[in-house]
Design an enzyme around this catalytic site. Sequence first.
Site, PDB file in Angstrom:
ATOM      1  N   GLU A   1      -0.683  -9.275  -0.571  1.00  0.00           N
ATOM      2  CA  GLU A   1      -2.108  -9.519  -0.289  1.00  0.00           C
ATOM      3  C   GLU A   1      -2.942  -9.462  -1.562  1.00  0.00           C
ATOM      4  O   GLU A   1      -3.857 -10.270  -1.761  1.00  0.00           O
ATOM      5  CB  GLU A   1      -2.607  -8.503   0.750  1.00  0.00           C
ATOM      6  CG  GLU A   1      -1.997  -8.744   2.124  1.00  0.00           C
ATOM      7  CD  GLU A   1      -2.219  -7.594   3.092  1.00  0.00           C
ATOM      8  OE1 GLU A   1      -2.021  -6.428   2.684  1.00  0.00           O
ATOM      9  OE2 GLU A   1      -2.582  -7.853   4.247  1.00  0.00           O
TER      10      GLU A   1
ATOM     11  N   GLU B   1       4.764  -5.088   7.124  1.00  0.00           N
ATOM     12  CA  GLU B   1       4.025  -3.964   7.723  1.00  0.00           C
ATOM     13  C   GLU B   1       4.470  -3.642   9.143  1.00  0.00           C
ATOM     14  O   GLU B   1       4.396  -2.492   9.579  1.00  0.00           O
ATOM     15  CB  GLU B   1       2.514  -4.262   7.730  1.00  0.00           C
ATOM     16  CG  GLU B   1       1.846  -4.208   6.367  1.00  0.00           C
ATOM     17  CD  GLU B   1       1.845  -5.530   5.630  1.00  0.00           C
ATOM     18  OE1 GLU B   1       2.694  -6.404   5.954  1.00  0.00           O
ATOM     19  OE2 GLU B   1       1.012  -5.697   4.729  1.00  0.00           O
TER      20      GLU B   1
ATOM     21  N   GLY C   1       0.635  -4.998   1.001  1.00  0.00           N
ATOM     22  CA  GLY C   1      -0.581  -5.053   0.194  1.00  0.00           C
ATOM     23  C   GLY C   1      -0.351  -5.690  -1.168  1.00  0.00           C
ATOM     24  O   GLY C   1      -1.287  -6.222  -1.776  1.00  0.00           O
TER      25      GLY C   1
ATOM     26  N   ALA D   1       0.860  -1.175   0.000  1.00  0.00           N
ATOM     27  CA  ALA D   1       0.000   0.000   0.000  1.00  0.00           C
ATOM     28  C   ALA D   1       0.904   1.235   0.000  1.00  0.00           C
ATOM     29  O   ALA D   1       2.062   1.167   0.431  1.00  0.00           O
ATOM     30  CB  ALA D   1      -0.887  -0.014   1.236  1.00  0.00           C
TER      31      ALA D   1
HETATM   32  N1  DAK Z   1       4.638   3.138  -0.776  1.00  0.00           N
HETATM   33  C1  DAK Z   1       5.042   4.301  -1.345  1.00  0.00           C
HETATM   34  N2  DAK Z   1       6.194   4.436  -2.055  1.00  0.00           N
HETATM   35  C2  DAK Z   1       6.969   3.343  -2.174  1.00  0.00           C
HETATM   36  C3  DAK Z   1       6.630   2.098  -1.595  1.00  0.00           C
HETATM   37  C4  DAK Z   1       5.378   2.023  -0.876  1.00  0.00           C
HETATM   38  N3  DAK Z   1       4.924   0.892  -0.336  1.00  0.00           N
HETATM   39  N4  DAK Z   1       7.599   1.221  -1.881  1.00  0.00           N
HETATM   40  C5  DAK Z   1       8.521   1.881  -2.612  1.00  0.00           C
HETATM   41  N5  DAK Z   1       8.171   3.164  -2.770  1.00  0.00           N
HETATM   42  C6  DAK Z   1       8.885   4.208  -3.495  1.00  0.00           C
HETATM   43  C7  DAK Z   1      10.104   4.662  -2.718  1.00  0.00           C
HETATM   44  O1  DAK Z   1       9.734   5.611  -1.737  1.00  0.00           O
HETATM   45  C8  DAK Z   1      10.962   5.266  -3.815  1.00  0.00           C
HETATM   46  O2  DAK Z   1      10.452   6.527  -4.132  1.00  0.00           O
HETATM   47  P1  DAK Z   1      11.475   7.787  -4.419  1.00  0.00           P
HETATM   48  O3  DAK Z   1      12.306   7.926  -3.204  1.00  0.00           O
HETATM   49  O4  DAK Z   1      12.281   7.337  -5.634  1.00  0.00           O
HETATM   50  O5  DAK Z   1      10.557   8.933  -4.684  1.00  0.00           O
HETATM   51  C9  DAK Z   1      10.677   4.359  -4.998  1.00  0.00           C
HETATM   52  O6  DAK Z   1       9.430   3.679  -4.703  1.00  0.00           O
HETATM   53  C10 DAK Z   1      11.741   3.298  -5.198  1.00  0.00           C
HETATM   54  O7  DAK Z   1      11.908   2.603  -3.969  1.00  0.00           O
HETATM   55  P2  DAK Z   1      13.355   2.365  -3.291  1.00  0.00           P
HETATM   56  O8  DAK Z   1      14.293   3.466  -3.622  1.00  0.00           O
HETATM   57  O9  DAK Z   1      13.121   2.073  -1.849  1.00  0.00           O
HETATM   58  O10 DAK Z   1      13.819   1.045  -4.082  1.00  0.00           O
HETATM   59  P3  DAK Z   1      14.742  -0.144  -3.568  1.00  0.00           P
HETATM   60  O11 DAK Z   1      14.989  -0.995  -4.751  1.00  0.00           O
HETATM   61  O12 DAK Z   1      15.924   0.391  -2.794  1.00  0.00           O
HETATM   62  O13 DAK Z   1      13.844  -0.939  -2.498  1.00  0.00           O
HETATM   63  C11 DAK Z   1      11.768  -1.996  -1.731  1.00  0.00           C
HETATM   64  C12 DAK Z   1      12.661  -1.591  -2.951  1.00  0.00           C
HETATM   65  C13 DAK Z   1      10.470  -2.532  -2.290  1.00  0.00           C
HETATM   66  C14 DAK Z   1      12.492  -3.108  -0.943  1.00  0.00           C
HETATM   67  C15 DAK Z   1      11.576  -0.756  -0.823  1.00  0.00           C
HETATM   68  O14 DAK Z   1      11.086   0.317  -1.603  1.00  0.00           O
HETATM   69  C16 DAK Z   1      10.585  -1.009   0.295  1.00  0.00           C
HETATM   70  O15 DAK Z   1      10.949  -1.599   1.336  1.00  0.00           O
HETATM   71  N6  DAK Z   1       9.340  -0.527   0.141  1.00  0.00           N
HETATM   72  C17 DAK Z   1       8.332  -0.572   1.152  1.00  0.00           C
HETATM   73  C18 DAK Z   1       7.836  -1.969   1.330  1.00  0.00           C
HETATM   74  C19 DAK Z   1       6.780  -2.069   2.408  1.00  0.00           C
HETATM   75  O16 DAK Z   1       7.025  -1.698   3.568  1.00  0.00           O
HETATM   76  N7  DAK Z   1       5.592  -2.504   2.018  1.00  0.00           N
HETATM   77  C20 DAK Z   1       4.504  -2.596   2.919  1.00  0.00           C
HETATM   78  C21 DAK Z   1       3.712  -1.338   2.772  1.00  0.00           C
HETATM   79  S1  DAK Z   1       2.473  -1.262   4.027  1.00  0.00           S
HETATM   80  C22 DAK Z   1      -4.522  -1.521   5.959  1.00  0.00           C
HETATM   81  C23 DAK Z   1      -4.570  -2.424   4.936  1.00  0.00           C
HETATM   82  C24 DAK Z   1      -3.451  -2.751   4.207  1.00  0.00           C
HETATM   83  C25 DAK Z   1      -2.282  -2.198   4.525  1.00  0.00           C
HETATM   84  C26 DAK Z   1      -2.212  -1.293   5.568  1.00  0.00           C
HETATM   85  C27 DAK Z   1      -3.314  -0.945   6.269  1.00  0.00           C
HETATM   86  N8  DAK Z   1      -5.687  -1.131   6.713  1.00  0.00           N
HETATM   87  C28 DAK Z   1      -6.906  -1.914   6.565  1.00  0.00           C
HETATM   88  C29 DAK Z   1      -5.674   0.023   7.561  1.00  0.00           C
HETATM   89  C30 DAK Z   1      -1.126  -2.528   3.785  1.00  0.00           C
HETATM   90  C31 DAK Z   1       0.011  -1.947   4.145  1.00  0.00           C
HETATM   91  C32 DAK Z   1       1.191  -2.077   3.344  1.00  0.00           C
HETATM   92  O17 DAK Z   1       1.228  -2.680   2.291  1.00  0.00           O
END
Ligand code: DAK
Length: 258
Positions: A112, A132, A109, A65
């Site tokens: 998911e 998360e 997400g 997400a």
């Molecule tokens: N959201 C927004 N931007 C993202 C992102 C994300 N999830 N993942 C990557 N980006 C963006 C980065 O910020 C970066 O943007 P700039 O800095 O270039 O502007 C760009 O994509 C490239 O990412 P990286 O520079 O980080 O690239 P790397 O190759 O170094 O790393 C990575 C890739 C995928 C390992 C890393 O970006 C990463 O760890 N991303 C986050 C992964 C993560 O934490 N995913 C879980 C997200 S939380 C809910 C229901 C569902 C959810 C929540 C609540 N409720 C019912 C309330 C779900 C939550 C989630 O999914």
Amino acid sequence: MAFENILVETIGKVGLITLNRPKAMNALNDALIDEVGAALDDFEANETIGCIVITGSEKAFAAGADIAAMKEWGYVEVYKANYISRNWDRIGRCRKPIIAAVAGFALGGGCELAMMCDFIIAAESAKFGQPEVKLGLLPGAGGTQRLPRAVGKAKAMDMCLTTRLMDAAEAERAGLVSRIVPSDRLLEEALAAAATIAEFSLPVLMAIKESVNRAFESSLAEGILFERRTFHASFALSDAREGMSAFVDKRKPGFKNR
Ligand code: DAK
């Protein structure tokens, strides 16, 4: 509806949705999920479409997400907006078969979303995870429920609590993905699987999907009863006559979705 976050194509009887926010690793914001829902509405209304494929890019199916958008939200906003249930659940409600074709990261997400599809075909590069907890959140789009059903409690707990990623080989061993293909052939293989499915009778495909999904919602006895009734019902289809006659006549069946 004009799409800004996804690309939509029709290839024969297959509908293809490509998640397309390359600068943000296909992070799933509300607009993107609304667009996926609208594309699914179109494909479901289109009689000629028999199967749908959802894919991302080489680097990321989806990195979760959109964290930048979520960080502004409070409890009252997400509760009142019915965040997740409002639009994400559309994918699980799709009655036509959906394949997730996953390369690169499928995190949070993204993992998911892939699990909401009927099965996952993974590129060798695929990496699955529920990170998360690092954000002070828990999986909220089915991760704590679908992941243990797919890979068992031990691996699901490990992934959700430690944020360890699962590579394609482990995901296949654990039952999260149905098959692994070379990364450069992912889309080709997924579209070929979808084209095979789309040749079959749509009402039978829909009933199979309902029956398999029922296995996760009921006891074995109830599930078997559900299957038996849908099996009996399939004898009312002219496609069943056609399929069996074609076998006996040693010819290719021509299903009419009736
Ligand atoms: N959201 C927004 N931007 C993202 C992102 C994300 N999830 N993942 C990557 N980006 C963006 C980065 O910020 C970066 O943007 P700039 O800095 O270039 O502007 C760009 O994509 C490239 O990412 P990286 O520079 O980080 O690239 P790397 O190759 O170094 O790393 C990575 C890739 C995928 C390992 C890393 O970006 C990463 O760890 N991303 C986050 C992964 C993560 O934490 N995913 C879980 C997200 S939380 C809910 C229901 C569902 C959810 C929540 C609540 N409720 C019912 C309330 C779900 C939550 C989630 O999914």
